[in-house]
Write a protein that holds these residues in place. Structure first.
Motif, mmCIF file in Angstrom:
data_model
loop_
_atom_site.group_PDB
_atom_site.id
_atom_site.type_symbol
_atom_site.label_atom_id
_atom_site.label_comp_id
_atom_site.label_asym_id
_atom_site.label_seq_id
_atom_site.Cartn_x
_atom_site.Cartn_y
_atom_site.Cartn_z
ATOM 1 N N LEU A 58 41.246 30.389 40.995
ATOM 2 C CA LEU A 58 41.319 31.817 41.312
ATOM 3 C C LEU A 58 41.880 32.599 40.129
ATOM 4 O O LEU A 58 41.370 33.678 39.789
ATOM 5 C CB LEU A 58 42.171 32.049 42.567
ATOM 6 C CG LEU A 58 42.360 33.499 43.008
ATOM 7 C CD1 LEU A 58 41.016 34.164 43.297
ATOM 8 C CD2 LEU A 58 43.268 33.573 44.224
ATOM 9 N N ARG A 61 39.173 33.055 37.504
ATOM 10 C CA ARG A 61 38.159 34.040 37.912
ATOM 11 C C ARG A 61 38.701 35.459 37.882
ATOM 12 O O ARG A 61 37.992 36.388 37.519
ATOM 13 C CB ARG A 61 37.619 33.702 39.301
ATOM 14 C CG ARG A 61 36.714 32.472 39.264
ATOM 15 C CD ARG A 61 36.131 32.134 40.612
ATOM 16 N NE ARG A 61 37.199 31.661 41.488
ATOM 17 C CZ ARG A 61 37.306 31.973 42.780
ATOM 18 N NH1 ARG A 61 36.430 32.745 43.359
ATOM 19 N NH2 ARG A 61 38.307 31.498 43.493
ATOM 20 N N LEU A 62 39.980 35.662 38.269
ATOM 21 C CA LEU A 62 40.561 37.010 38.249
ATOM 22 C C LEU A 62 40.772 37.516 36.827
ATOM 23 O O LEU A 62 40.672 38.716 36.569
ATOM 24 C CB LEU A 62 41.896 37.029 39.005
ATOM 25 C CG LEU A 62 41.816 36.920 40.525
ATOM 26 C CD1 LEU A 62 43.213 36.820 41.119
ATOM 27 C CD2 LEU A 62 41.069 38.102 41.118
ATOM 28 N N TYR A 68 35.190 37.179 39.147
ATOM 29 C CA TYR A 68 35.476 37.069 40.579
ATOM 30 C C TYR A 68 34.434 37.856 41.353
ATOM 31 O O TYR A 68 34.276 39.055 41.160
ATOM 32 C CB TYR A 68 36.869 37.586 40.933
ATOM 33 C CG TYR A 68 37.165 37.379 42.395
ATOM 34 C CD1 TYR A 68 37.554 36.141 42.870
ATOM 35 C CD2 TYR A 68 36.981 38.402 43.309
ATOM 36 C CE1 TYR A 68 37.774 35.926 44.213
ATOM 37 C CE2 TYR A 68 37.207 38.199 44.648
ATOM 38 C CZ TYR A 68 37.598 36.959 45.099
ATOM 39 O OH TYR A 68 37.801 36.746 46.430
ATOM 40 N N ALA A 99 43.251 36.889 46.540
ATOM 41 C CA ALA A 99 42.935 37.805 45.440
ATOM 42 C C ALA A 99 43.377 39.226 45.778
ATOM 43 O O ALA A 99 43.965 39.925 44.939
ATOM 44 C CB ALA A 99 41.430 37.778 45.146
#
Length: 188
Positions: A58, A61-62, A68, A99
């Motif tokens: 995560l 991806r962020l 994301y 997220a």
């Protein structure tokens, strides 16, 4: 009614502030809430068991522009009160909730200081009862309120809010005191 001067506050990229610890804290907050699984059918418990893989994934991806992508929501229908009617509810994946919590924790301190002191909607530690109390305080000070002056007056919530304010104004005029936390009345 009240003049508001915008506060100058410069903020640069937030991706540098996304850390493993921040994502882990956000995941713990999601875990405490223990919501249902999204379209991927991954429960909070399963997500937490695999946190050594999920959190760095995560974070990557962020931090990556365009990395994301929010998956679709799982649609369920829940009953509306004690009626036979149902309303749709969208359930995000656990990953999406994590997220969202990360983003909330990053931007809340930035924007919270810019909100007007009379803003009560969707703010931590503030509620509708406090908003009604503030309107009543301003009414006692001689301010007049109308549909145009109260935010969201054209929505059902705005109408309900104004209805409640009018109810409490009537009680005040009859010499009663209202505890806005519990909606109870006491004789003055």
């Amino acid at each position: 009614m009240l003049k508001v001067k915008p506060k100058k506050h410069k903020v640069h990229s937030l991706t540098g502030r996304i850390t493993y610890k921040l994502i882990e804290q956000s995941a713990k907050a999601v875990k405490r809430n223990n919501g249902a699984a999204g379209v991927d059918r991954i429960s909070v418990k399963t997500y937490w068991k695999n946190k050594e893989i999920n959190i760095p994934n995560l974070m990557s991806r962020l931090k990556t522009r365009g990395g994301y992508k929010c998956p679709p929501l799982r649609r369920v229908y829940i009953r509306k009160g004690n009626t036979d009617k149902f309303r749709p509810l969208g359930i995000p994946t656990v990953d999406t909730r994590c997220a969202q919590e990360v983003i909330r924790r990053l931007i809340e301190p930035i924007f919270e200081v810019q909100f007007h002191e009379n803003s009560f909607g969707f703010r931590q530690g503030r509620n509708c009862h406090q908003a009604v109390k503030r309107v009543l305080e301003y009414t006692k000070e001689g301010y007049k309120h109308s549909h145009r002056e109260i935010e969201s007056s054209n929505t059902w919530h705005g109408e309900l809010f104004l209805y409640r304010v009018r109810q409490w104004e009537k009680l005040f005029s009859k010499g009663r005191q209202v505890d806005t936390r519990t909606d109870t009345m006491d004789e003055i």
